[in-house]
Design an enzyme around this catalytic site. Structure first.
Site, PDB file in Angstrom:
ATOM      1  N   ASP A  67      15.775  74.091  69.490  1.00 36.49           N
ATOM      2  CA  ASP A  67      14.893  73.597  70.554  1.00 36.49           C
ATOM      3  C   ASP A  67      15.697  73.001  71.691  1.00 36.49           C
ATOM      4  O   ASP A  67      16.920  72.847  71.577  1.00 36.49           O
ATOM      5  CB  ASP A  67      13.893  72.571  69.987  1.00 36.49           C
ATOM      6  CG  ASP A  67      14.536  71.606  68.996  1.00 36.49           C
ATOM      7  OD1 ASP A  67      15.751  71.366  69.087  1.00 36.49           O
ATOM      8  OD2 ASP A  67      13.817  71.091  68.133  1.00 36.49           O
ATOM      9  N   ASP A 138       7.007  62.959  61.080  1.00 32.26           N
ATOM     10  CA  ASP A 138       5.664  63.549  61.052  1.00 32.26           C
ATOM     11  C   ASP A 138       5.643  64.960  60.461  1.00 32.26           C
ATOM     12  O   ASP A 138       4.634  65.656  60.550  1.00 32.26           O
ATOM     13  CB  ASP A 138       5.048  63.552  62.460  1.00 32.26           C
ATOM     14  CG  ASP A 138       5.801  64.451  63.448  1.00 32.26           C
ATOM     15  OD1 ASP A 138       6.818  65.079  63.054  1.00 32.26           O
ATOM     16  OD2 ASP A 138       5.368  64.536  64.618  1.00 32.26           O
ATOM     17  N   HIS A 140       7.545  67.538  61.361  1.00 33.25           N
ATOM     18  CA  HIS A 140       7.887  68.678  62.225  1.00 33.25           C
ATOM     19  C   HIS A 140       9.214  69.298  61.812  1.00 33.25           C
ATOM     20  O   HIS A 140      10.084  68.631  61.254  1.00 33.25           O
ATOM     21  CB  HIS A 140       7.877  68.294  63.714  1.00 33.25           C
ATOM     22  CG  HIS A 140       8.987  67.391  64.167  1.00 33.25           C
ATOM     23  ND1 HIS A 140       8.811  66.394  65.099  1.00 33.25           N
ATOM     24  CD2 HIS A 140      10.306  67.340  63.846  1.00 33.25           C
ATOM     25  CE1 HIS A 140       9.961  65.793  65.324  1.00 33.25           C
ATOM     26  NE2 HIS A 140      10.887  66.337  64.582  1.00 33.25           N
ATOM     27  N   GLU A 145       5.103  70.309  66.215  1.00 37.17           N
ATOM     28  CA  GLU A 145       4.394  69.086  65.858  1.00 37.17           C
ATOM     29  C   GLU A 145       3.101  69.415  65.099  1.00 37.17           C
ATOM     30  O   GLU A 145       2.665  70.570  65.090  1.00 37.17           O
ATOM     31  CB  GLU A 145       4.088  68.285  67.136  1.00 37.17           C
ATOM     32  CG  GLU A 145       5.327  67.869  67.942  1.00 37.17           C
ATOM     33  CD  GLU A 145       6.145  66.733  67.290  1.00 37.17           C
ATOM     34  OE1 GLU A 145       6.034  66.520  66.073  1.00 37.17           O
ATOM     35  OE2 GLU A 145       6.908  66.084  68.027  1.00 37.17           O
TER      36      GLU A 145
END
Ligand code: PGA
Length: 260
Positions: A67, A138, A140, A145
């Site tokens: 990313d 979380d 990811h 997400e």
């Protein structure tokens, strides 16, 4: 999924480095998927040490980042291309060349098109042999997400509030400096890598790791899609593994795979 649980992140990083060095000894031109964040730092240090010792090199290889932030200055030290340059590029690092390092062109006029192009570049390279992954608090992977498509391709993503506050430590503790958008390999893209090696350290990752390994597959915890991949190795320290219900079984299975 194979789960390796180690006392410390040092021992876990040794085990991950071993997997990568072994792959490149068998396939010197292999393509490596690389992650950023704190988690792979010790792994990269070990790869640099192996390069210095002459037992490992990325000089003939391509690496693809997971990313990149959108809207970050080209010379910002936290731009992931710059992070990965510092960690991996050059004869004094892992031998990876500047041309061999691929990152999404998040500064392009049309980032959506840049995401598409990046996805095609990965496919065009013959695909990623081994993808290194961290995991967000979380759940990811990459920057996929919660609540997104489980089969997404490389795309523009909005960072979750949790991720923005987690990553503020790289931006002087100031959440307002953390970019709000990124280009991330999609979950469908990541799932095409031949092998996924995920690292997770620290008690703050324990819920995400428990979901990854034992939770139902769900967009709420994006990493759970990895349960559908045939070759996943998740390597954790004891803190990150602390909420696994069947940790003893996983350790026994790890020993079995090692022929112990
Ligand atoms: P971290 O991030 O390695 O900095 O904890 C992991 C991730 O967000 O994937």
């Amino acid at each position: 999924m194979h789960i390796g649980i180690f006392e410390t992140s040092d021992a876990a990083s040794d085990a991950a480095a071993e997997l990568i060095i072994d792959l490149f000894s068998r396939k010197p031109h292999a393509t490596l998927g690389v992650a950023t964040g704190s988690t792979p730092e010790k792994l990269y240090a070990r790869l640099r040490a192996a390069h210095a010792a002459g037992t490992f090199t990325l000089k003939n290889s391509s690496a693809f980042a997971l990313d990149e932030y959108v809207g970050i200055a080209e010379d910002h030290p936290q731009r992931y291309r710059n992070v990965l340059r510092r960690e991996l590029v050059g004869k004094d690092k892992t031998g990876l060349t500047e041309a061999g390092l691929n990152t999404p062109d998040a500064g392009a006029d049309d980032p959506e098109q840049a995401a598409l192009v990046y996805d095609r570049m990965i496919g065009g390279s013959g695909g990623i042999d081994l993808q290194i992954l961290g995991i967000g608090v979380d759940g990811h992977i990459g920057f996929n997400e919660p609540g997104g498509s489980l089969v997404s391709r490389t795309h523009i993503e909005a960072l979750a509030g949790q991720t923005i506050s987690d990553n503020a430590r790289f931006f002087n503790g100031d959440t307002s400096q953390v970019p709000r958008r990124c280009i991330t390999q999609g979950l469908g893209t990541i799932m095409e890598a031949k092998r996924l090696v995920l690292l997770a350290f620290g008690a703050n990752k324990a819920d995400a790791v428990a979901q990854l390994v034992e939770g139902p597959i769900s967009a709420k915890w994006p990493a759970t899609i990895m349960q559908m991949h045939p070759d996943v190795v998740a390597i954790t320290d004891t803190a990150a593994a602390s909420k696994l219900e069947f940790a003893d079984l996983y350790q026994e299975r790890w020993r079995l795979a090692k022929g112990e």
